[in-house]
Scaffold this active site. Sequence first.
Site, PDB file in Angstrom:
ATOM      1  N   MET A   4     -28.412 -66.907 140.798  1.00 19.48           N
ATOM      2  CA  MET A   4     -27.987 -66.097 141.670  1.00 19.48           C
ATOM      3  C   MET A   4     -28.827 -64.790 142.486  1.00 19.48           C
ATOM      4  O   MET A   4     -28.849 -63.911 141.872  1.00 19.48           O
ATOM      5  CB  MET A   4     -27.095 -65.194 140.450  1.00 19.48           C
ATOM      6  CG  MET A   4     -25.637 -66.472 140.878  1.00 19.48           C
ATOM      7  SD  MET A   4     -24.854 -66.084 139.340  1.00 19.48           S
ATOM      8  CE  MET A   4     -25.415 -66.295 137.885  1.00 19.48           C
ATOM      9  N   GLY A  13     -21.722 -63.331 139.484  1.00 16.83           N
ATOM     10  CA  GLY A  13     -21.757 -62.023 138.877  1.00 16.83           C
ATOM     11  C   GLY A  13     -21.222 -61.413 137.965  1.00 16.83           C
ATOM     12  O   GLY A  13     -21.968 -60.591 137.155  1.00 16.83           O
ATOM     13  N   PHE A  14     -20.209 -61.778 137.162  1.00 20.77           N
ATOM     14  CA  PHE A  14     -19.645 -61.596 136.535  1.00 20.77           C
ATOM     15  C   PHE A  14     -19.222 -62.828 135.166  1.00 20.77           C
ATOM     16  O   PHE A  14     -18.554 -63.988 135.747  1.00 20.77           O
ATOM     17  CB  PHE A  14     -18.805 -60.576 136.049  1.00 20.77           C
ATOM     18  CG  PHE A  14     -19.743 -59.148 137.240  1.00 20.77           C
ATOM     19  CD1 PHE A  14     -18.754 -59.445 138.341  1.00 20.77           C
ATOM     20  CD2 PHE A  14     -19.575 -57.789 136.196  1.00 20.77           C
ATOM     21  CE1 PHE A  14     -19.772 -58.216 138.912  1.00 20.77           C
ATOM     22  CE2 PHE A  14     -20.661 -57.180 137.288  1.00 20.77           C
ATOM     23  CZ  PHE A  14     -20.216 -57.401 138.844  1.00 20.77           C
ATOM     24  N   GLY A  15     -19.468 -62.650 134.270  1.00 19.82           N
ATOM     25  CA  GLY A  15     -18.432 -63.405 132.795  1.00 19.82           C
ATOM     26  C   GLY A  15     -16.887 -63.600 132.679  1.00 19.82           C
ATOM     27  O   GLY A  15     -16.898 -61.784 133.515  1.00 19.82           O
ATOM     28  N   GLY A  16     -16.503 -63.660 132.243  1.00 15.74           N
ATOM     29  CA  GLY A  16     -15.106 -63.519 131.511  1.00 15.74           C
ATOM     30  C   GLY A  16     -13.977 -63.350 132.891  1.00 15.74           C
ATOM     31  O   GLY A  16     -12.971 -62.566 132.454  1.00 15.74           O
ATOM     32  N   ASP A  58     -27.902 -67.704 133.497  1.00 19.79           N
ATOM     33  CA  ASP A  58     -27.163 -66.727 135.420  1.00 19.79           C
ATOM     34  C   ASP A  58     -27.905 -65.804 135.072  1.00 19.79           C
ATOM     35  O   ASP A  58     -28.301 -64.369 134.973  1.00 19.79           O
ATOM     36  CB  ASP A  58     -25.566 -66.210 134.589  1.00 19.79           C
ATOM     37  CG  ASP A  58     -24.654 -67.342 134.284  1.00 19.79           C
ATOM     38  OD1 ASP A  58     -24.053 -67.359 133.712  1.00 19.79           O
ATOM     39  OD2 ASP A  58     -24.270 -68.126 135.563  1.00 19.79           O
ATOM     40  N   GLY A  99     -18.845 -69.450 128.722  1.00 14.99           N
ATOM     41  CA  GLY A  99     -19.617 -68.194 127.875  1.00 14.99           C
ATOM     42  C   GLY A  99     -18.898 -67.479 127.671  1.00 14.99           C
ATOM     43  O   GLY A  99     -19.216 -67.535 126.090  1.00 14.99           O
ATOM     44  N   ASP A 124     -18.282 -73.941 136.895  1.00  7.94           N
ATOM     45  CA  ASP A 124     -18.724 -72.421 136.056  1.00  7.94           C
ATOM     46  C   ASP A 124     -18.293 -71.415 136.693  1.00  7.94           C
ATOM     47  O   ASP A 124     -18.639 -71.207 137.257  1.00  7.94           O
ATOM     48  CB  ASP A 124     -20.182 -72.722 136.531  1.00  7.94           C
ATOM     49  CG  ASP A 124     -20.870 -71.447 136.003  1.00  7.94           C
ATOM     50  OD1 ASP A 124     -22.214 -71.023 136.095  1.00  7.94           O
ATOM     51  OD2 ASP A 124     -20.120 -70.222 134.854  1.00  7.94           O
ATOM     52  N   GLY A 125     -17.436 -70.921 134.806  1.00 10.69           N
ATOM     53  CA  GLY A 125     -16.503 -69.625 135.478  1.00 10.69           C
ATOM     54  C   GLY A 125     -15.502 -69.662 135.358  1.00 10.69           C
ATOM     55  O   GLY A 125     -13.801 -71.186 135.260  1.00 10.69           O
ATOM     56  N   GLY A 126     -14.590 -68.844 134.096  1.00 12.79           N
ATOM     57  CA  GLY A 126     -13.554 -69.319 133.781  1.00 12.79           C
ATOM     58  C   GLY A 126     -13.064 -70.677 132.640  1.00 12.79           C
ATOM     59  O   GLY A 126     -12.269 -70.728 133.322  1.00 12.79           O
ATOM     60  N   SER A 161     -23.348 -70.561 128.256  1.00  7.27           N
ATOM     61  CA  SER A 161     -24.237 -69.557 129.109  1.00  7.27           C
ATOM     62  C   SER A 161     -24.536 -68.056 128.184  1.00  7.27           C
ATOM     63  O   SER A 161     -23.762 -67.601 128.102  1.00  7.27           O
ATOM     64  CB  SER A 161     -23.287 -68.690 130.321  1.00  7.27           C
ATOM     65  OG  SER A 161     -23.907 -67.892 130.730  1.00  7.27           O
ATOM     66  N   MET A 170     -29.411 -63.150 137.684  1.00  8.67           N
ATOM     67  CA  MET A 170     -28.601 -62.108 139.054  1.00  8.67           C
ATOM     68  C   MET A 170     -29.951 -61.105 138.955  1.00  8.67           C
ATOM     69  O   MET A 170     -30.078 -60.734 138.322  1.00  8.67           O
ATOM     70  CB  MET A 170     -27.666 -61.352 138.034  1.00  8.67           C
ATOM     71  CG  MET A 170     -25.989 -62.647 138.072  1.00  8.67           C
ATOM     72  SD  MET A 170     -24.748 -61.675 137.728  1.00  8.67           S
ATOM     73  CE  MET A 170     -24.236 -63.354 136.728  1.00  8.67           C
ATOM     74  N   HIS A 208     -26.744 -72.797 129.388  1.00 12.72           N
ATOM     75  CA  HIS A 208     -27.007 -71.949 131.302  1.00 12.72           C
ATOM     76  C   HIS A 208     -27.771 -70.657 131.091  1.00 12.72           C
ATOM     77  O   HIS A 208     -26.766 -69.864 130.161  1.00 12.72           O
ATOM     78  CB  HIS A 208     -25.416 -72.164 130.992  1.00 12.72           C
ATOM     79  CG  HIS A 208     -25.417 -72.191 132.779  1.00 12.72           C
ATOM     80  ND1 HIS A 208     -25.668 -72.525 133.626  1.00 12.72           N
ATOM     81  CD2 HIS A 208     -25.005 -70.833 133.725  1.00 12.72           C
ATOM     82  CE1 HIS A 208     -24.806 -72.167 134.788  1.00 12.72           C
ATOM     83  NE2 HIS A 208     -24.971 -70.903 135.125  1.00 12.72           N
ATOM     84  N   HIS A 268     -29.119 -71.089 136.834  1.00  9.78           N
ATOM     85  CA  HIS A 268     -28.689 -70.948 137.510  1.00  9.78           C
ATOM     86  C   HIS A 268     -29.164 -69.672 138.408  1.00  9.78           C
ATOM     87  O   HIS A 268     -29.243 -68.375 138.223  1.00  9.78           O
ATOM     88  CB  HIS A 268     -27.206 -70.707 136.923  1.00  9.78           C
ATOM     89  CG  HIS A 268     -25.982 -70.288 138.212  1.00  9.78           C
ATOM     90  ND1 HIS A 268     -24.865 -69.885 137.838  1.00  9.78           N
ATOM     91  CD2 HIS A 268     -25.800 -69.837 139.579  1.00  9.78           C
ATOM     92  CE1 HIS A 268     -24.446 -69.382 139.060  1.00  9.78           C
ATOM     93  NE2 HIS A 268     -25.163 -69.523 140.245  1.00  9.78           N
ATOM     94  N   MET A 302     -19.298 -73.193 141.471  1.00  4.77           N
ATOM     95  CA  MET A 302     -18.870 -71.966 140.856  1.00  4.77           C
ATOM     96  C   MET A 302     -17.240 -71.894 141.013  1.00  4.77           C
ATOM     97  O   MET A 302     -16.576 -72.290 141.637  1.00  4.77           O
ATOM     98  CB  MET A 302     -19.457 -70.558 141.522  1.00  4.77           C
ATOM     99  CG  MET A 302     -20.112 -70.543 141.369  1.00  4.77           C
ATOM    100  SD  MET A 302     -21.138 -70.445 139.503  1.00  4.77           S
ATOM    101  CE  MET A 302     -20.352 -69.186 139.624  1.00  4.77           C
TER     102      MET A 302
HETATM  103  C1  DX5 Z   1     -20.543 -66.190 136.998  1.00  5.66           C
HETATM  104  C2  DX5 Z   1     -21.040 -66.716 135.768  1.00  5.66           C
HETATM  105  C3  DX5 Z   1     -19.868 -67.174 134.906  1.00  5.66           C
HETATM  106  C4  DX5 Z   1     -20.833 -67.322 133.506  1.00  5.66           C
HETATM  107  C5  DX5 Z   1     -20.022 -68.612 132.770  1.00  5.66           C
HETATM  108  O1  DX5 Z   1     -21.753 -65.866 137.630  1.00  5.66           O
HETATM  109  O2  DX5 Z   1     -22.096 -67.962 136.364  1.00  5.66           O
HETATM  110  O3  DX5 Z   1     -19.624 -68.128 136.093  1.00  5.66           O
HETATM  111  O4  DX5 Z   1     -21.772 -68.807 133.499  1.00  5.66           O
HETATM  112  O5  DX5 Z   1     -18.461 -67.124 132.884  1.00  5.66           O
HETATM  113  P1  DX5 Z   1     -17.213 -67.657 132.024  1.00  5.66           P
HETATM  114  O6  DX5 Z   1     -17.855 -69.053 131.036  1.00  5.66           O
HETATM  115  O7  DX5 Z   1     -17.045 -66.278 130.691  1.00  5.66           O
HETATM  116  O8  DX5 Z   1     -16.545 -67.472 132.941  1.00  5.66           O
HETATM  117 ZN    ZN Z   2     -23.926 -70.555 136.023  1.00  4.42          ZN
END
Ligand code: DX5
Ligand code: ZN
Length: 214
Positions: free
Chosen positions: A67, A141-144, A34, A196, A174-176, A7, A36, A32, A65, A136
């Site tokens: 959002m 909303g946020f990475g990491g 993201d 990401g 997607d996420g974490g 991402s 927003m 990917h 994606h 999800m």
């Molecule tokens: C949240 C995003 C994140 C991103 C990946 O809205 O969709 O999940 O893609 O983030 P990481 O891999 O940093 O958790």
């Molecule tokens: Zn995403």
Amino acid sequence: MIKVAPSILSANFARMGEDVKMLNQSGADWIHFDVMDGHFVPNITFGPGMCAAVRPLTALPLDVHLMVSDPAFWVDPFHKAGADWLSIHAETDKNAVQTLEKIRSLGMKAGVVLNPATPVDMAEPLLPYCDLVLLMSVNPGFGGQAFIPSVLEKIQALRGMVDALGLAIEIEADGGINPKTAKLCREAGASVLVAGNAVFSAENPADMIRSLRG
Ligand code: DX5
Ligand code: ZN
């Protein structure tokens, strides 16, 4: 074969071109995006302009994606900007079937996204209209952020639904996602992993992508 979709939410926005070229050389399968809008999620990232800027730099499929609170509005602009996959949140679109059909009619692959708290059954009526279901594994909303383990049951249930219907639908988490959670998602039946933070903070992104693929 598991696909990895880094991402660009976690890329360095001040040197996006170099980061995309790094992804080209790191074995990424998709890129990917993201997107927003600050309404559906409490953050704003980028729009079709970023997609159009990245498009000429890579042959990798652009996995967008959305959002955003009005995904139908963004189908044409992202098609023009070169998106290959376009995913809408089931929570935001009362006319999801029409939007998914429109995405496909323009030659893109259509995806539906479910937030962690949205029951996986919500995807069932939309399965005939999509090529991908994105589950999800963090709140958008946020990475990491930290991976939400309860999503593994949703991946498993969705894998069962898709296989029982004999549909060729990608299941994307997607996420974490990191090497540990990637293994759990693969075992649960995911076929695409978005990452990401794990990729862009890695010493060696290519090694990280390989380890996510298992
Ligand atoms: C949240 C995003 C994140 C991103 C990946 O809205 O969709 O999940 O893609 O983030 P990481 O891999 O940093 O958790
Ligand atoms: Zn995403």
